[in-house]
Scaffold this motif. Sequence first.
Motif, PDB file in Angstrom:
ATOM      1  N   GLY A 151       0.892  -1.250   0.037  1.00 25.86           N
ATOM      2  CA  GLY A 151      -0.128  -0.269   0.056  1.00 25.86           C
ATOM      3  C   GLY A 151       0.831   1.365  -0.003  1.00 25.86           C
ATOM      4  O   GLY A 151       0.602   2.253  -0.793  1.00 25.86           O
ATOM      5  N   TYR A 152       1.990   1.267   0.598  1.00 30.93           N
ATOM      6  CA  TYR A 152       2.733   2.518   0.817  1.00 30.93           C
ATOM      7  C   TYR A 152       3.464   2.600  -0.455  1.00 30.93           C
ATOM      8  O   TYR A 152       3.901   3.643  -0.932  1.00 30.93           O
ATOM      9  CB  TYR A 152       3.432   2.470   2.196  1.00 30.93           C
ATOM     10  CG  TYR A 152       3.026   2.499   3.365  1.00 30.93           C
ATOM     11  CD1 TYR A 152       2.750   3.758   3.965  1.00 30.93           C
ATOM     12  CD2 TYR A 152       2.550   1.641   4.122  1.00 30.93           C
ATOM     13  CE1 TYR A 152       1.802   4.163   4.928  1.00 30.93           C
ATOM     14  CE2 TYR A 152       1.919   1.873   5.366  1.00 30.93           C
ATOM     15  CZ  TYR A 152       1.463   2.908   5.607  1.00 30.93           C
ATOM     16  OH  TYR A 152       0.709   3.403   6.821  1.00 30.93           O
ATOM     17  N   ALA A 153       4.201   1.406  -1.182  1.00 32.71           N
ATOM     18  CA  ALA A 153       4.744   1.517  -2.276  1.00 32.71           C
ATOM     19  C   ALA A 153       3.906   1.877  -3.527  1.00 32.71           C
ATOM     20  O   ALA A 153       4.503   2.728  -4.304  1.00 32.71           O
ATOM     21  CB  ALA A 153       5.397  -0.066  -2.587  1.00 32.71           C
ATOM     22  N   LEU A 154       2.514   1.584  -3.274  1.00 40.56           N
ATOM     23  CA  LEU A 154       1.665   2.176  -4.363  1.00 40.56           C
ATOM     24  C   LEU A 154       1.582   3.759  -4.115  1.00 40.56           C
ATOM     25  O   LEU A 154       1.394   4.316  -5.385  1.00 40.56           O
ATOM     26  CB  LEU A 154       0.163   1.628  -4.062  1.00 40.56           C
ATOM     27  CG  LEU A 154       0.256   0.165  -4.667  1.00 40.56           C
ATOM     28  CD1 LEU A 154      -1.240  -0.497  -4.336  1.00 40.56           C
ATOM     29  CD2 LEU A 154       0.465   0.140  -6.261  1.00 40.56           C
ATOM     30  N   LEU A 155       1.773   4.244  -3.111  1.00 39.94           N
ATOM     31  CA  LEU A 155       1.905   5.870  -2.972  1.00 39.94           C
ATOM     32  C   LEU A 155       2.982   6.325  -4.042  1.00 39.94           C
ATOM     33  O   LEU A 155       2.931   7.344  -4.434  1.00 39.94           O
ATOM     34  CB  LEU A 155       2.063   6.063  -1.825  1.00 39.94           C
ATOM     35  CG  LEU A 155       0.892   5.917  -0.704  1.00 39.94           C
ATOM     36  CD1 LEU A 155       1.301   6.294   0.762  1.00 39.94           C
ATOM     37  CD2 LEU A 155      -0.240   6.616  -1.256  1.00 39.94           C
ATOM     38  N   ILE A 156       4.125   5.774  -3.963  1.00 39.61           N
ATOM     39  CA  ILE A 156       5.280   6.061  -5.098  1.00 39.61           C
ATOM     40  C   ILE A 156       4.720   6.062  -6.278  1.00 39.61           C
ATOM     41  O   ILE A 156       5.050   6.776  -7.248  1.00 39.61           O
ATOM     42  CB  ILE A 156       6.651   5.097  -4.424  1.00 39.61           C
ATOM     43  CG1 ILE A 156       6.997   5.397  -3.297  1.00 39.61           C
ATOM     44  CG2 ILE A 156       7.625   5.578  -5.508  1.00 39.61           C
ATOM     45  CD1 ILE A 156       7.313   6.761  -2.799  1.00 39.61           C
ATOM     46  N   VAL A 157       4.009   4.821  -6.570  1.00 35.21           N
ATOM     47  CA  VAL A 157       3.628   4.658  -8.125  1.00 35.21           C
ATOM     48  C   VAL A 157       2.744   5.887  -8.514  1.00 35.21           C
ATOM     49  O   VAL A 157       2.778   6.272  -9.582  1.00 35.21           O
ATOM     50  CB  VAL A 157       2.800   3.107  -8.008  1.00 35.21           C
ATOM     51  CG1 VAL A 157       2.318   3.143  -9.506  1.00 35.21           C
ATOM     52  CG2 VAL A 157       4.003   2.259  -7.685  1.00 35.21           C
ATOM     53  N   LEU A 158       1.838   6.080  -7.624  1.00 33.01           N
ATOM     54  CA  LEU A 158       0.902   7.141  -7.832  1.00 33.01           C
ATOM     55  C   LEU A 158       1.575   8.564  -7.847  1.00 33.01           C
ATOM     56  O   LEU A 158       1.227   9.346  -8.888  1.00 33.01           O
ATOM     57  CB  LEU A 158      -0.185   7.319  -6.725  1.00 33.01           C
ATOM     58  CG  LEU A 158      -1.147   8.560  -6.614  1.00 33.01           C
ATOM     59  CD1 LEU A 158      -2.027   8.464  -7.746  1.00 33.01           C
ATOM     60  CD2 LEU A 158      -1.927   8.711  -5.296  1.00 33.01           C
ATOM     61  N   ALA A 159       2.750   8.712  -7.064  1.00 35.51           N
ATOM     62  CA  ALA A 159       3.481  10.025  -7.308  1.00 35.51           C
ATOM     63  C   ALA A 159       4.068   9.859  -8.812  1.00 35.51           C
ATOM     64  O   ALA A 159       4.238  11.077  -9.437  1.00 35.51           O
ATOM     65  CB  ALA A 159       4.638  10.195  -6.309  1.00 35.51           C
ATOM     66  N   THR A 160       4.488   8.759  -9.129  1.00 34.93           N
ATOM     67  CA  THR A 160       5.045   8.937 -10.544  1.00 34.93           C
ATOM     68  C   THR A 160       4.067   9.084 -11.555  1.00 34.93           C
ATOM     69  O   THR A 160       4.531   9.531 -12.487  1.00 34.93           O
ATOM     70  CB  THR A 160       6.025   7.476 -10.730  1.00 34.93           C
ATOM     71  OG1 THR A 160       4.967   6.317 -10.705  1.00 34.93           O
ATOM     72  CG2 THR A 160       6.989   7.090  -9.927  1.00 34.93           C
ATOM     73  N   ILE A 161       3.051   8.425 -11.500  1.00 33.62           N
ATOM     74  CA  ILE A 161       1.990   8.895 -12.069  1.00 33.62           C
ATOM     75  C   ILE A 161       1.566  10.338 -12.449  1.00 33.62           C
ATOM     76  O   ILE A 161       1.533  10.943 -13.566  1.00 33.62           O
ATOM     77  CB  ILE A 161       0.587   8.111 -12.010  1.00 33.62           C
ATOM     78  CG1 ILE A 161       0.574   6.611 -12.142  1.00 33.62           C
ATOM     79  CG2 ILE A 161      -0.556   8.503 -12.847  1.00 33.62           C
ATOM     80  CD1 ILE A 161      -0.379   5.718 -11.754  1.00 33.62           C
ATOM     81  N   CYS A 162       1.683  10.912 -11.201  1.00 32.10           N
ATOM     82  CA  CYS A 162       1.555  12.537 -11.327  1.00 32.10           C
ATOM     83  C   CYS A 162       2.650  13.230 -11.973  1.00 32.10           C
ATOM     84  O   CYS A 162       2.433  13.977 -12.739  1.00 32.10           O
ATOM     85  CB  CYS A 162       1.446  13.079  -9.772  1.00 32.10           C
ATOM     86  SG  CYS A 162       0.195  12.827  -8.709  1.00 32.10           S
ATOM     87  N   TYR A 163       3.886  12.468 -11.864  1.00 33.87           N
ATOM     88  CA  TYR A 163       4.892  13.343 -12.378  1.00 33.87           C
ATOM     89  C   TYR A 163       5.071  13.068 -13.910  1.00 33.87           C
ATOM     90  O   TYR A 163       5.412  14.164 -14.500  1.00 33.87           O
ATOM     91  CB  TYR A 163       6.208  12.448 -11.950  1.00 33.87           C
ATOM     92  CG  TYR A 163       6.770  13.166 -10.536  1.00 33.87           C
ATOM     93  CD1 TYR A 163       6.642  14.485 -10.096  1.00 33.87           C
ATOM     94  CD2 TYR A 163       7.541  12.522  -9.538  1.00 33.87           C
ATOM     95  CE1 TYR A 163       7.048  14.837  -8.971  1.00 33.87           C
ATOM     96  CE2 TYR A 163       7.769  12.662  -8.437  1.00 33.87           C
ATOM     97  CZ  TYR A 163       7.711  13.966  -8.158  1.00 33.87           C
ATOM     98  OH  TYR A 163       7.997  14.510  -6.736  1.00 33.87           O
TER      99      TYR A 163
END
Length: 299
Positions: A151-163
Amino acid sequence: MKNLLENRWFLLIIIALTWGSSFILIKKTLISFTPLEIGAFRVGVSGLIMSIYGIPALLKMKKKTLFWVTVSGFLGNFLPMFLFPIAQTHISSSIAGILNSLVPVFVLVLGFLFFGIKSRWFQLIGAVIGFIGAALLMYYSKSSSTDSQIGYALLIVLATICYATNGLIVKEKLQHVPSLQLSGGVFTIWMIPSFVLLIFSGFFENTNLDSETLQSLGYLSILTIMGTAIAMILYFKLIQSTSPIFASTVTYLLPVVAVMWGLIDGEEFSIIYVIGGLLILIGIYLIREKKKDPHLIPR
Protein backbone atom coordinates in the motif's frame (compact mmCIF):
# COMPACT_ATOMS: atom_id res chain seq x y z
CA MET A 1 27.94 28.38 -17.05
CA LYS A 2 25.19 29.57 -19.36
CA ASN A 3 26.37 27.14 -22.03
CA LEU A 4 26.28 24.30 -19.50
CA LEU A 5 22.68 25.13 -18.63
CA GLU A 6 21.83 24.76 -22.30
CA ASN A 7 23.37 21.28 -22.40
CA ARG A 8 20.66 18.67 -21.87
CA TRP A 9 23.10 16.05 -20.53
CA PHE A 10 24.50 18.45 -17.93
CA LEU A 11 20.96 19.29 -16.81
CA LEU A 12 20.08 15.59 -16.68
CA ILE A 13 23.04 14.74 -14.44
CA ILE A 14 22.49 17.67 -12.06
CA ILE A 15 18.79 16.84 -11.69
CA ALA A 16 19.59 13.16 -11.13
CA LEU A 17 22.13 13.93 -8.39
CA THR A 18 19.77 16.38 -6.72
CA TRP A 19 16.59 14.32 -6.87
CA GLY A 20 18.46 11.07 -6.25
CA SER A 21 19.61 12.50 -2.92
CA SER A 22 16.11 13.67 -1.96
CA PHE A 23 14.98 10.23 -0.75
CA ILE A 24 17.67 9.98 1.93
CA LEU A 25 17.01 13.61 2.90
CA ILE A 26 13.30 12.80 3.36
CA LYS A 27 14.30 9.85 5.54
CA LYS A 28 16.46 12.08 7.74
CA THR A 29 13.79 14.76 7.92
CA LEU A 30 11.13 12.25 9.05
CA ILE A 31 13.05 11.83 12.30
CA SER A 32 11.60 15.12 13.59
CA PHE A 33 8.77 16.10 11.23
CA THR A 34 5.58 14.51 9.95
CA PRO A 35 4.91 13.84 6.24
CA LEU A 36 2.34 16.66 6.24
CA GLU A 37 4.87 19.12 7.67
CA ILE A 38 7.57 18.04 5.20
CA GLY A 39 5.34 18.38 2.14
CA ALA A 40 3.79 21.68 3.21
CA PHE A 41 7.18 23.17 4.15
CA ARG A 42 8.77 22.20 0.82
CA VAL A 43 6.02 23.70 -1.32
CA GLY A 44 5.34 26.71 0.92
CA VAL A 45 8.95 27.85 1.29
CA SER A 46 9.67 27.14 -2.40
CA GLY A 47 6.68 29.32 -3.26
CA LEU A 48 7.95 32.07 -1.02
CA ILE A 49 11.35 31.97 -2.70
CA MET A 50 9.93 31.74 -6.23
CA SER A 51 7.11 34.27 -5.80
CA ILE A 52 9.39 37.07 -7.02
CA TYR A 53 9.13 35.42 -10.44
CA GLY A 54 5.79 33.73 -9.96
CA ILE A 55 3.55 36.68 -9.10
CA PRO A 56 4.47 38.84 -12.15
CA ALA A 57 4.23 35.77 -14.39
CA LEU A 58 0.78 34.77 -13.08
CA LEU A 59 -0.57 38.30 -13.54
CA LYS A 60 0.32 38.16 -17.25
CA MET A 61 -1.06 34.70 -17.93
CA LYS A 62 -4.26 34.01 -19.83
CA LYS A 63 -6.98 32.04 -18.02
CA LYS A 64 -6.32 28.90 -20.04
CA THR A 65 -2.61 29.01 -19.29
CA LEU A 66 -3.34 29.74 -15.64
CA PHE A 67 -5.57 26.66 -15.49
CA TRP A 68 -2.85 24.36 -16.83
CA VAL A 69 -0.22 25.92 -14.56
CA THR A 70 -2.48 25.18 -11.59
CA VAL A 71 -3.01 21.58 -12.68
CA SER A 72 0.70 21.18 -13.39
CA GLY A 73 1.56 22.52 -9.95
CA PHE A 74 -0.83 20.15 -8.19
CA LEU A 75 0.44 17.05 -10.01
CA GLY A 76 4.13 17.86 -10.17
CA ASN A 77 4.83 20.14 -7.22
CA PHE A 78 2.15 19.65 -4.56
CA LEU A 79 0.68 16.15 -4.20
CA PRO A 80 3.92 14.13 -4.66
CA MET A 81 5.59 16.19 -1.93
CA PHE A 82 3.24 14.52 0.55
CA LEU A 83 3.09 11.07 -1.05
CA PHE A 84 6.83 10.40 -0.80
CA PRO A 85 7.29 11.12 2.92
CA ILE A 86 4.09 9.20 3.76
CA ALA A 87 5.40 6.20 1.81
CA GLN A 88 8.86 6.47 3.36
CA THR A 89 7.48 6.05 6.83
CA HIS A 90 7.20 2.35 5.89
CA ILE A 91 9.57 1.73 2.96
CA SER A 92 13.27 2.44 2.55
CA SER A 93 14.72 5.38 0.67
CA SER A 94 16.36 2.89 -1.73
CA ILE A 95 13.02 1.31 -2.67
CA ALA A 96 11.44 4.76 -3.06
CA GLY A 97 14.24 5.79 -5.42
CA ILE A 98 13.95 2.63 -7.51
CA LEU A 99 10.15 2.82 -7.81
CA ASN A 100 10.46 6.45 -8.84
CA SER A 101 12.02 5.09 -12.04
CA LEU A 102 8.53 4.25 -13.31
CA VAL A 103 8.03 7.83 -14.53
CA PRO A 104 9.08 7.15 -18.18
CA VAL A 105 6.81 4.10 -18.28
CA PHE A 106 3.79 6.19 -17.34
CA VAL A 107 4.88 8.96 -19.72
CA LEU A 108 4.63 6.38 -22.50
CA VAL A 109 1.30 4.92 -21.35
CA LEU A 110 -0.41 8.21 -20.55
CA GLY A 111 1.04 9.90 -23.62
CA PHE A 112 -0.50 7.19 -25.77
CA LEU A 113 -3.87 7.19 -23.98
CA PHE A 114 -4.47 10.93 -23.59
CA PHE A 115 -2.05 12.86 -25.81
CA GLY A 116 -1.97 10.79 -28.98
CA ILE A 117 1.74 9.96 -28.76
CA LYS A 118 2.14 6.76 -30.75
CA SER A 119 4.26 3.91 -29.41
CA ARG A 120 6.20 1.08 -31.02
CA TRP A 121 5.74 -2.56 -30.10
CA PHE A 122 9.07 -2.80 -28.24
CA GLN A 123 8.15 0.29 -26.22
CA LEU A 124 4.98 -1.47 -25.06
CA ILE A 125 7.07 -4.50 -24.13
CA GLY A 126 9.32 -2.14 -22.19
CA ALA A 127 6.32 -0.79 -20.29
CA VAL A 128 5.24 -4.34 -19.36
CA ILE A 129 8.77 -5.25 -18.19
CA GLY A 130 8.92 -2.07 -16.13
CA PHE A 131 5.61 -2.87 -14.46
CA ILE A 132 6.82 -6.40 -13.66
CA GLY A 133 9.90 -4.95 -11.99
CA ALA A 134 7.77 -2.56 -9.96
CA ALA A 135 5.42 -5.38 -8.95
CA LEU A 136 8.40 -7.39 -7.64
CA LEU A 137 9.62 -4.46 -5.60
CA MET A 138 6.18 -3.73 -4.17
CA TYR A 139 5.58 -7.37 -3.26
CA TYR A 140 8.92 -7.81 -1.53
CA SER A 141 9.10 -4.38 0.09
CA LYS A 142 8.69 -5.12 3.78
CA SER A 143 9.36 -3.30 6.98
CA SER A 144 11.01 -4.83 10.03
CA SER A 145 7.79 -6.75 10.59
CA THR A 146 6.43 -9.42 8.28
CA ASP A 147 3.68 -7.21 6.90
CA SER A 148 3.84 -6.30 3.22
CA GLN A 149 4.14 -2.61 2.49
CA ILE A 150 2.45 -2.76 -0.91
CA GLY A 151 0.00 0.00 0.00
CA TYR A 152 2.80 2.44 0.83
CA ALA A 153 4.80 1.43 -2.25
CA LEU A 154 1.71 2.19 -4.33
CA LEU A 155 1.86 5.78 -3.06
CA ILE A 156 5.22 6.10 -4.83
CA VAL A 157 3.64 4.65 -7.98
CA LEU A 158 0.85 7.24 -7.71
CA ALA A 159 3.49 9.96 -7.38
CA THR A 160 5.21 8.72 -10.57
CA ILE A 161 1.87 8.89 -12.40
CA CYS A 162 1.54 12.49 -11.22
CA TYR A 163 5.06 13.32 -12.42
CA ALA A 164 4.46 11.68 -15.80
CA THR A 165 1.19 13.53 -16.33
CA ASN A 166 2.84 16.78 -15.32
CA GLY A 167 5.66 16.26 -17.81
CA LEU A 168 3.16 15.71 -20.63
CA ILE A 169 1.15 18.79 -19.62
CA VAL A 170 4.27 20.97 -19.54
CA LYS A 171 5.31 19.83 -23.01
CA GLU A 172 1.86 19.88 -24.64
CA LYS A 173 0.16 22.80 -22.89
CA LEU A 174 2.85 25.01 -21.35
CA GLN A 175 5.64 24.94 -23.90
CA HIS A 176 5.32 28.70 -24.40
CA VAL A 177 5.95 29.58 -20.74
CA PRO A 178 9.65 30.10 -19.83
CA SER A 179 10.88 27.58 -17.25
CA LEU A 180 11.66 30.19 -14.57
CA GLN A 181 8.20 31.76 -14.87
CA LEU A 182 6.55 28.35 -14.97
CA SER A 183 8.26 27.02 -11.86
CA GLY A 184 7.67 30.33 -10.09
CA GLY A 185 4.02 30.27 -11.06
CA VAL A 186 3.25 26.72 -9.93
CA PHE A 187 4.93 27.17 -6.55
CA THR A 188 3.31 30.57 -5.98
CA ILE A 189 -0.17 29.16 -6.64
CA TRP A 190 0.27 26.28 -4.19
CA MET A 191 2.19 28.33 -1.62
CA ILE A 192 -0.88 29.55 0.27
CA PRO A 193 -2.58 26.13 0.65
CA SER A 194 0.78 24.77 1.83
CA PHE A 195 1.23 27.42 4.51
CA VAL A 196 -2.35 26.87 5.67
CA LEU A 197 -1.58 23.14 6.07
CA LEU A 198 1.68 23.98 7.84
CA ILE A 199 -0.10 26.24 10.33
CA PHE A 200 -2.80 23.68 11.11
CA SER A 201 -0.21 20.91 11.42
CA GLY A 202 1.20 22.66 14.48
CA PHE A 203 4.61 23.09 12.86
CA PHE A 204 5.24 26.55 14.29
CA GLU A 205 3.92 25.78 17.80
CA ASN A 206 5.22 22.27 18.39
CA THR A 207 8.69 22.36 16.84
CA ASN A 208 11.36 22.05 19.53
CA LEU A 209 14.71 23.61 18.70
CA ASP A 210 16.85 20.78 20.09
CA SER A 211 19.92 19.53 18.21
CA GLU A 212 18.10 16.64 16.52
CA THR A 213 15.28 18.86 15.29
CA LEU A 214 17.69 21.51 14.05
CA GLN A 215 19.58 18.85 12.13
CA SER A 216 16.35 17.61 10.53
CA LEU A 217 15.41 21.21 9.75
CA GLY A 218 18.76 21.61 8.00
CA TYR A 219 18.05 18.52 5.87
CA LEU A 220 14.57 19.84 5.12
CA SER A 221 15.97 23.21 4.04
CA ILE A 222 18.45 21.56 1.66
CA LEU A 223 15.66 19.34 0.34
CA THR A 224 13.44 22.37 -0.21
CA ILE A 225 15.91 24.75 -1.86
CA MET A 226 17.95 22.29 -3.92
CA GLY A 227 15.61 19.34 -4.40
CA THR A 228 12.41 21.29 -4.94
CA ALA A 229 12.83 24.88 -6.15
CA ILE A 230 16.09 24.82 -8.11
CA ALA A 231 15.74 21.25 -9.45
CA MET A 232 12.21 21.94 -10.69
CA ILE A 233 13.38 25.00 -12.66
CA LEU A 234 16.03 22.85 -14.33
CA TYR A 235 13.53 20.04 -14.95
CA PHE A 236 11.02 22.34 -16.66
CA LYS A 237 13.84 23.74 -18.77
CA LEU A 238 14.90 20.21 -19.73
CA ILE A 239 11.34 19.21 -20.71
CA GLN A 240 10.86 22.29 -22.87
CA SER A 241 14.22 21.97 -24.61
CA THR A 242 13.89 18.23 -25.27
CA SER A 243 10.77 16.13 -24.62
CA PRO A 244 8.91 14.57 -21.64
CA ILE A 245 10.36 11.15 -22.46
CA PHE A 246 13.97 12.37 -22.58
CA ALA A 247 13.48 14.41 -19.41
CA SER A 248 11.95 11.43 -17.62
CA THR A 249 15.06 9.36 -18.37
CA VAL A 250 16.61 11.19 -15.43
CA THR A 251 15.19 8.15 -13.63
CA TYR A 252 17.99 6.04 -15.14
CA LEU A 253 20.30 7.69 -12.65
CA LEU A 254 17.99 8.35 -9.68
CA PRO A 255 17.97 4.73 -8.40
CA VAL A 256 21.77 4.58 -8.48
CA VAL A 257 22.10 7.74 -6.39
CA ALA A 258 19.27 6.70 -4.04
CA VAL A 259 20.65 3.19 -3.49
CA MET A 260 24.17 4.50 -2.87
CA TRP A 261 22.88 6.84 -0.16
CA GLY A 262 20.77 4.01 1.29
CA LEU A 263 23.76 1.67 1.51
CA ILE A 264 25.89 4.41 3.09
CA ASP A 265 23.11 4.88 5.66
CA GLY A 266 23.05 1.16 6.43
CA GLU A 267 19.79 0.19 4.73
CA GLU A 268 19.20 -3.48 4.02
CA PHE A 269 19.48 -4.31 0.34
CA SER A 270 18.19 -7.53 -1.25
CA ILE A 271 18.96 -9.24 -4.56
CA ILE A 272 15.26 -8.84 -5.32
CA TYR A 273 15.78 -5.08 -5.31
CA VAL A 274 18.52 -5.51 -7.91
CA ILE A 275 16.30 -7.71 -10.10
CA GLY A 276 13.31 -5.37 -9.80
CA GLY A 277 15.43 -2.30 -10.45
CA LEU A 278 17.09 -3.89 -13.49
CA LEU A 279 13.72 -4.86 -14.95
CA ILE A 280 12.50 -1.27 -14.58
CA LEU A 281 15.69 0.09 -16.19
CA ILE A 282 15.42 -2.42 -19.06
CA GLY A 283 11.84 -1.25 -19.55
CA ILE A 284 12.97 2.38 -19.61
CA TYR A 285 15.71 1.52 -22.11
CA LEU A 286 13.16 -0.04 -24.46
CA ILE A 287 10.82 2.95 -24.31
CA ARG A 288 13.61 5.52 -24.52
CA GLU A 289 13.35 8.40 -26.95
CA LYS A 290 14.10 7.54 -30.57
CA LYS A 291 15.44 10.35 -32.73
CA LYS A 292 13.77 8.96 -35.83
CA ASP A 293 10.37 8.85 -34.20
CA PRO A 294 8.56 12.05 -35.27
CA HIS A 295 6.13 11.75 -32.37
CA LEU A 296 8.93 12.02 -29.81
CA ILE A 297 11.06 14.73 -31.44
CA PRO A 298 10.86 18.03 -29.47
CA ARG A 299 8.62 20.53 -31.18
